[in-house]
Scaffold this active site. Structure first.
Site, PDB file in Angstrom:
ATOM      1  N   ARG A 128      27.111  87.128  19.907  1.00 13.78           N
ATOM      2  CA  ARG A 128      28.490  86.841  19.539  1.00 13.78           C
ATOM      3  C   ARG A 128      28.855  85.475  20.112  1.00 13.78           C
ATOM      4  NH1 ARG A 128      34.074  89.275  21.997  1.00 13.78           N
ATOM      5  NH2 ARG A 128      35.487  88.455  20.399  1.00 13.78           N
ATOM      6  N   HIS A 129      29.779  84.782  19.469  1.00 17.78           N
ATOM      7  CA  HIS A 129      30.207  83.461  19.949  1.00 17.78           C
ATOM      8  C   HIS A 129      30.842  83.554  21.333  1.00 17.78           C
ATOM      9  CE1 HIS A 129      34.515  84.277  19.404  1.00 17.78           C
ATOM     10  NE2 HIS A 129      34.173  84.916  18.291  1.00 17.78           N
ATOM     11  N   GLY A 130      30.939  82.406  21.992  1.00 19.73           N
ATOM     12  CA  GLY A 130      31.570  82.335  23.305  1.00 19.73           C
ATOM     13  C   GLY A 130      33.083  82.480  23.232  1.00 19.73           C
ATOM     14  N   THR A 141      37.072  82.019  23.310  1.00 18.86           N
ATOM     15  CA  THR A 141      38.081  81.069  22.831  1.00 18.86           C
ATOM     16  C   THR A 141      39.408  81.393  23.516  1.00 18.86           C
ATOM     17  OG1 THR A 141      38.949  82.397  20.990  1.00 18.86           O
ATOM     18  CG2 THR A 141      36.946  81.097  20.568  1.00 18.86           C
ATOM     19  N   ASP A 142      40.352  80.453  23.450  1.00 16.90           N
ATOM     20  CA  ASP A 142      41.679  80.735  24.000  1.00 16.90           C
ATOM     21  C   ASP A 142      42.349  81.881  23.250  1.00 16.90           C
ATOM     22  OD1 ASP A 142      41.634  78.900  26.064  1.00 16.90           O
ATOM     23  OD2 ASP A 142      42.549  77.293  24.893  1.00 16.90           O
ATOM     24  N   PHE A 143      42.040  82.031  21.981  1.00 15.47           N
ATOM     25  CA  PHE A 143      42.601  83.139  21.202  1.00 15.47           C
ATOM     26  C   PHE A 143      42.122  84.468  21.763  1.00 15.47           C
ATOM     27  CE2 PHE A 143      43.424  79.621  18.504  1.00 15.47           C
ATOM     28  CZ  PHE A 143      44.386  79.986  17.575  1.00 15.47           C
ATOM     29  N   ASN A 144      40.844  84.549  22.167  1.00 14.39           N
ATOM     30  CA  ASN A 144      40.340  85.765  22.799  1.00 14.39           C
ATOM     31  C   ASN A 144      41.138  86.094  24.052  1.00 14.39           C
ATOM     32  OD1 ASN A 144      36.942  84.737  22.099  1.00 14.39           O
ATOM     33  ND2 ASN A 144      38.173  86.186  20.940  1.00 14.39           N
ATOM     34  N   GLU A 184      33.475  86.252  10.437  1.00 12.06           N
ATOM     35  CA  GLU A 184      34.210  87.410  10.922  1.00 12.06           C
ATOM     36  C   GLU A 184      34.959  88.074   9.773  1.00 12.06           C
ATOM     37  OE1 GLU A 184      34.451  89.832  12.582  1.00 12.06           O
ATOM     38  OE2 GLU A 184      35.471  89.439  14.482  1.00 12.06           O
TER      39      GLU A 184
END
Length: 207
Positions: free
Chosen positions: A10-12, A14-17, A84
């Site tokens: 999975r991607h690293g 983000t600020d959204f996460n 996604e």
């Protein structure tokens, strides 16, 4: 054809996460500082692996997560089929108490087997599975590629793992994920098996 080894990440972060904001396929966010550190740690741990090709979604957070490998000059393909899931009108918004009921109701219905349902304007798991299948067929058909790296997204990864391992989509929540987690799979030409499940040991290294 021998055994094909697939490293699925999975991607690293983000600020959204961090902020609990829905991304989906319609929000092309970038990694934050922590996400770039995660990508660097994964690269340091697996740069020795002789990947024949790197596969990503078309979204930049997956490209940034494998940048170290791309800078080595490894062949790279991006496929929208690995994007996604689309969360429709919820993308770019925070899950609020007023809307939690709708959101979690849809998740519960998916677990009950109603994977044809979606949030308003979004995709259903069935639709995500359908767009993933040509990419799965492409990767599995390339017998000359013995070891590949695939970087994608949390919910889409759950759908993909169900397809590869023969689980109904209603069980996709069985496949946990974290930012820059690793699943390692072997493909024999007829079936997939998991060699490494939700591995985050590379992230625990002190940098």
């Amino acid at each position: 054809m021998g055994v094909k080894k697939i490293y699925l990440i999975r991607h690293g972060q983000t600020d959204f996460n961090v902020r609990g904001i829905v991304q989906g396929s319609g929000v092309d966010s970038s990694l934050n500082e922590a996400g770039h550190r995660q990508a660097a740690r994964f690269f340091a741990a697996y740069r020795h692996v002789a990947f024949d090709r790197v596969y990503t979604s078309v979204l930049q957070r997956t490209h940034q997560s494998v940048r170290g490998f791309l800078e080595l000059g490894l062949p790279h393909e991006q496929h929208a089929g690995l994007n996604e899931i689309s969360w429709g009108t919820r993308e770019g918004t925070r899950i609020t108490p007023e809307e939690d009921e709708e959101y979690f109701s849809v998740l519960q219905q998916w677990r009950a087997g109603q994977t044809h349902l979606s949030l308003q304007g979004g995709e259903s798991p069935d639709q995500v599975a359908a767009r993933q299948r040509p990419v799965i067929d492409l990767i599995t058909s390339r017998s000359h590629e013995k070891t590949v790296l695939v970087c994608m997204h949390g919910r889409a990864m759950r759908v993909l793992l169900c397809q590869l391992l023969g689980y109904p989509l209603s069980q996709m929540d069985s496949f946990e994920h974290h930012n820059l987690c690793l699943y390692q799979l072997d493909y024999t030409g007829s079936m997939f098996t998991v060699r490494n499940f939700l591995d985050v040991r590379h992230l625990q290294e002190t940098v």
